[in-house]
Every structure is written in C-alpha cells, then in structure tokens.
Design a protein around this motif. Structure first.
Motif, short mmCIF file in Angstrom:
data_model
loop_
_atom_site.label_atom_id
_atom_site.label_comp_id
_atom_site.label_asym_id
_atom_site.label_seq_id
_atom_site.Cartn_x
_atom_site.Cartn_y
_atom_site.Cartn_z
N ALA A 12 0.74 -1.37 0.21
CA ALA A 12 -0.08 0.01 0.03
C ALA A 12 1.12 1.52 -0.30
O ALA A 12 0.71 2.28 -0.65
N ARG A 13 1.58 1.14 0.98
CA ARG A 13 3.16 2.66 0.56
C ARG A 13 3.63 2.58 -1.14
O ARG A 13 3.23 3.72 -0.98
N ARG A 14 4.02 1.49 -1.56
CA ARG A 14 4.27 1.57 -2.64
C ARG A 14 3.75 2.38 -3.53
O ARG A 14 3.79 3.16 -4.29
N LEU A 15 2.12 1.62 -3.49
CA LEU A 15 1.32 2.17 -4.24
C LEU A 15 0.70 4.49 -3.38
O LEU A 15 0.79 4.82 -5.14
N ALA A 16 0.86 4.42 -2.88
CA ALA A 16 0.64 5.47 -2.34
C ALA A 16 1.22 6.01 -2.92
O ALA A 16 1.02 7.54 -3.40
N ALA A 17 2.29 6.15 -2.98
CA ALA A 17 3.39 7.17 -3.56
C ALA A 17 2.66 7.53 -5.61
O ALA A 17 3.33 8.36 -5.63
N PHE A 18 2.38 6.69 -5.78
CA PHE A 18 1.84 7.35 -6.88
C PHE A 18 -0.06 7.49 -7.08
O PHE A 18 -0.77 7.58 -8.10
N ASP A 19 -0.25 8.05 -5.36
CA ASP A 19 -1.49 7.85 -5.73
C ASP A 19 -2.61 6.99 -5.76
O ASP A 19 -4.29 6.69 -5.95
N GLY A 20 -1.82 5.61 -5.65
CA GLY A 20 -2.84 4.43 -5.99
C GLY A 20 -2.75 3.97 -4.73
O GLY A 20 -2.95 4.61 -3.88
N THR A 21 -4.05 3.01 -4.49
CA THR A 21 -4.77 2.52 -3.61
C THR A 21 -4.69 0.86 -3.74
O THR A 21 -4.34 -0.08 -5.01
N LEU A 22 -4.63 0.36 -2.52
CA LEU A 22 -4.37 -1.48 -2.58
C LEU A 22 -5.78 -1.59 -1.63
O LEU A 22 -6.56 -1.09 -0.73
N ALA A 23 -6.91 -2.05 -1.97
CA ALA A 23 -8.03 -3.34 -1.64
C ALA A 23 -7.71 -4.59 -1.45
O ALA A 23 -7.73 -5.15 -2.50
N VAL A 24 -7.94 -4.87 -0.53
CA VAL A 24 -8.34 -6.25 0.06
C VAL A 24 -9.58 -6.70 0.84
O VAL A 24 -10.48 -6.58 1.06
N ASP A 25 -9.74 -7.49 -0.35
CA ASP A 25 -10.59 -8.69 0.63
C ASP A 25 -10.71 -10.25 0.35
O ASP A 25 -10.40 -10.98 -0.73
N SER A 26 -10.43 -10.65 1.69
CA SER A 26 -9.83 -11.93 2.28
C SER A 26 -10.59 -12.56 3.33
O SER A 26 -10.15 -11.95 4.59
N PRO A 27 -12.09 -12.68 3.18
CA PRO A 27 -12.53 -13.07 4.45
C PRO A 27 -11.87 -14.61 5.17
O PRO A 27 -11.30 -15.63 4.10
N PRO A 28 -12.29 -15.06 6.38
CA PRO A 28 -11.67 -16.73 6.67
C PRO A 28 -12.14 -17.37 5.99
O PRO A 28 -13.29 -17.36 5.27
N GLY A 29 -11.07 -18.36 5.44
CA GLY A 29 -11.59 -19.78 4.36
C GLY A 29 -11.70 -19.24 3.14
O GLY A 29 -11.75 -20.15 2.11
N GLY A 30 -11.35 -17.75 2.72
CA GLY A 30 -10.95 -17.68 0.71
C GLY A 30 -12.10 -17.16 0.71
O GLY A 30 -14.02 -17.30 0.48
N PRO A 31 -11.75 -17.08 -1.29
CA PRO A 31 -10.74 -16.21 -1.93
C PRO A 31 -10.29 -15.37 -0.86
O PRO A 31 -10.74 -14.61 -0.47
#
Length: 416
Positions: A386-405
C-alpha cells in the motif's frame, strides 16, 4: 459474486445519461432502477427529518444537560444515515464522497458533544438531514408518484367504465411521459446535491489532499531510503565482497606463478569463477532496481515472466498494451511480485491469478487465489504494498474473508 451482490451492484450503477432517449428495454430497466433508488431516498426522509429536529433541539437543551444524551444518540445516527447516502450517491455519480469527521476516540462521552460542535463535518450532517427531510424528499418522491399514478385510474376504469376515467387515464399517460423524462436528471440532481452537502468545501478537499500528499511524500522518502540501504547491503555483502576476494586471489596467484604454476592456475580459475558470481550478484541488484524484462516486454510480459517460477499455478490475463511510465510499471510489477510471494508463503493456495487492465486513466490489477483467506491489511507485507502504491496516489483493496478466497485489487491513476 453472490446474486445478492450482483443485484446491488446493478441497482447502484452510475447514471450513464440523463437524456430522454432512446426508448428500449435497457432504458426502461434503468429508469425503473432509478425510480426504486428514488423511492429509497424518499423513505429515508422520515428518519432524516426526525434526526434533524432532535439535532437542532439538542443544542439549546445542552445548556440544561438534557441535550447531551440526545446528541449522543442523534449525532452517530445522523452520521450512519449520511454514510449510507454517501455510498449510494457516490455510486450513482461514479465517485467516492469522503467523510472527514474529527477524531473523538480520546474524548469521554460528555466531551464528545463539545468536539462535535466544532466539527464542520457534523454540521454538514445536520444540513444533510434537513435537506433529506424537506427538499430532497420532494425531489425523490416525484419519480415513484409519477410511475404509480396511473394505477388507481386504470383500476377505476375497469370497475366503473366511463368517460371520466378515460380522461384521467389520458392525463396519467402524460404523467408517464414526464416520468420518463425527469427521472434520471432528478435522481442525479439529488445525488449531486448530497455530494455538495456531505463532501465538504473545496478548501477542505484541498486540505485533505495536502495531508495525503505530505503523508505519501514521507512514506516515499522512507521507501527510497530503505531501498538505498538494501542496494548498499546487497552490493557490500555480494559483489563487493566477491571482488575483494578476486583481488586477494589474483595477488596470491601472482606470488605462486613461478614457484607453483599449477596452484597459480587453480587460483586464477577460482578468481574467474568468483568474478562470474560477482557479475551475477550485480545483475540481481539491477533486476531489483528495474527488471530488464520490464523494459523489454512491458508490464504484461514482465508479470507473465514473474509468474513462471512460482510454485503455485498462476493464470495471467493482463491486457495492458500501452507502455506506461517506467516508475508506474516498476511499482506495479514489484507490488504484484510481493502479492504473489505472500500467496506462496501464507495462503496455502492451489492456484492463483493476475488480471489487469488499463482504461487510459487508471491501471487496475487484481491478484487472487483460492487459499485460506484471512489476509491482514495491516500486516507488514500488505502495508508495504500500500505504501509503494500510495507514492503514485494508488490504492490497495483487500478482500480476504476467513476461508478464502483472497483478492487484492491494486489501482494506480495514470492518465495518458
């Protein structure tokens, strides 16, 4: 995506056009969708108006302490209602409507209302609930009323046929024409009004932007410093140490070249091999800065090459045909590399995929797997991405419920 999720996404799809035509199935379904949203807006007017009255009363009643419990109940409720409208109106406009409430986690229950009085975002909530319960209600009530108005007239003409019902049916038909014309612009106008009320002033937006830029600049400097230290460490422990060993080995071979030529030749062979190893270390350092495959094959080809040695089968479908700026490609490449490394180390997945596209303004990449899920967005690995992407105004969205996917969605603004 579940069926319920699919219905929700279609219901809150952005308003594509406010023009009356063309008249086809898609346009009818779209207007029915917007009418349903408008009816939801209208139904929300009742709690909004009740909250508006309570919020206004809680200020003078606070002088006699009665207003404090009213505020403690009404202010969070208004924020929750405003949050729902932010999501709905933002989805209809295709843009996020941010919330910027002052932090009150360090205040006691009695101290929070005092902080709320000085918080502009809370006063915007007050303006919103008044708008939602008055003018917004009138705007949102019109589309569903125009749509259902012909129903009683049709029923009346069936029960008691007569010229009056025919006349009323004709008038209601005109109402349907009005419904067809005004529904998209009315719903869009309501969403724009809520964005103007809840989104804050241009000055506040610029202040938030300055804070984001300041924070991302600090993170970028930290990343750059860490990257420089890594390169220095790799050079010191790898190529530099090997080259020093070459110098000592060649020096020793020079002393033995007359007294023991065979030993000197063996030392020179050893020095030659050490030199090749040093070159390999240098190539590794260079690949860590900007992989040659990225320069030669572009982002899509580099990700395909990245996925080949991964022990988990990885399906790559990246349709990025244009060459993006080198820093953006490099950031996206290393972010995907880190995501795949996390997949191998932590997910227990049997397969993974990387999908990506570029629409001329934004690079989108999705890295997913069928593993056990439960990825922590605050963990060091994902935080680093997320910090690497933030340098370019980028974002990271995490969708990882227990059990996946698990699905990690990376977005980087990159207008051409």
């Amino acid at each position: 995506m579940t069926p319920a999720t699919g219905r929700r996404v279609r219901l809150l799809a952005p308003i594509a056009s406010v023009r009356p035509g063309p008249f086809d199935r898609h346009a009818v379904v779209d207007r029915l969708r917007l009418t349903l949203v408008s009816a939801g807006y209208a139904l929300a007017a009742a709690p909004a108006l009740a909250l508006a009255i309570v919020l206004v009363l809680s200020v003078p009643l606070g002088l006699i302490s009665v207003g404090f419990p009213l505020a403690l109940a009404a202010v969070p409720a208004a924020a929750a209602l405003a949050g729902v409208h932010r999501r709905v109106s933002g989805a209809l406009l295709g843009a996020e409507i941010p919330a910027s409430y002052a932090d009150t986690s360090d205040r006691s229950l009695l101290g929070r209302p005092v902080r709320w009085l000085r918080d502009g975002a809370r006063w915007r909530d007050v303006a919103f609930v008044w708008f939602s319960g008055t003018g917004g209600f009138a705007m949102s009530l019109l589309p569903p009323v125009l749509l259902v108005a012909p129903v009683p007239y049709v029923i009346g003409s069936i029960v008691d046929p007569g010229w009056l019902w025919v006349l009323l049916d004709g008038a209601s038909g005109l109402g349907l024409i009005v419904w067809w014309i005004v529904t998209p612009p009315l719903v869009r106008a309501r969403a724009i009004a809520e964005r103007a009320i809840l989104g804050g002033s241009r000055l506040a937006e610029l202040e938030r932007r300055v804070e984001q830029v300041t924070e991302s600049r600090g993170e970028t400097l930290d990343l750059s410093a860490a990257e420089i230290r890594r390169i220095e460490r790799d050079l010191h422990d790898g190529a530099q140490a090997r080259m020093a060993a070459v110098g000592m080995t060649v020096g020793l071979a020079g002393k033995l070249v007359r007294s023991d030529p065979d030993a000197a030749v063996a030392l020179l062979d050893e020095a030659r091999q050490t030199t090749l190893d040093a070159l390999g270390d240098l190539r590794s350092v260079v690949r860590g800065i900007h992989p040659p495959v990225l320069a030669d094959c572009g982002l899509a080809g580099a990700i395909e090459a990245l996925a080949l040695p991964i022990p988990v089968p990885v399906t790559v479908s990246v349709t990025v045909t244009e060459r993006l700026p080198d820093p953006v490609e490099s950031a996206a490449y290393f972010a995907v590399a880190e995501c795949l490394a996390n997949t191998v180390k932590h997910s227990g997945a049997t397969r993974a995929y990387v999908r990506g596209s570029y629409d001329g303004t934004r690079l989108r990449l999705a890295v997913g797997d069928d593993g056990c899920g439960g990825a922590d967005p605050t963990g060091s690995g994902l935080t680093g991405i997320a910090r690497r992407l933030a340098a370019f105004d980028g974002t990271l969205a995490v969708d990882s419920p227990p059990g996946g996917p698990t699905v990690l969605t990376l977005e980087i603004p990159c207008p051409t």
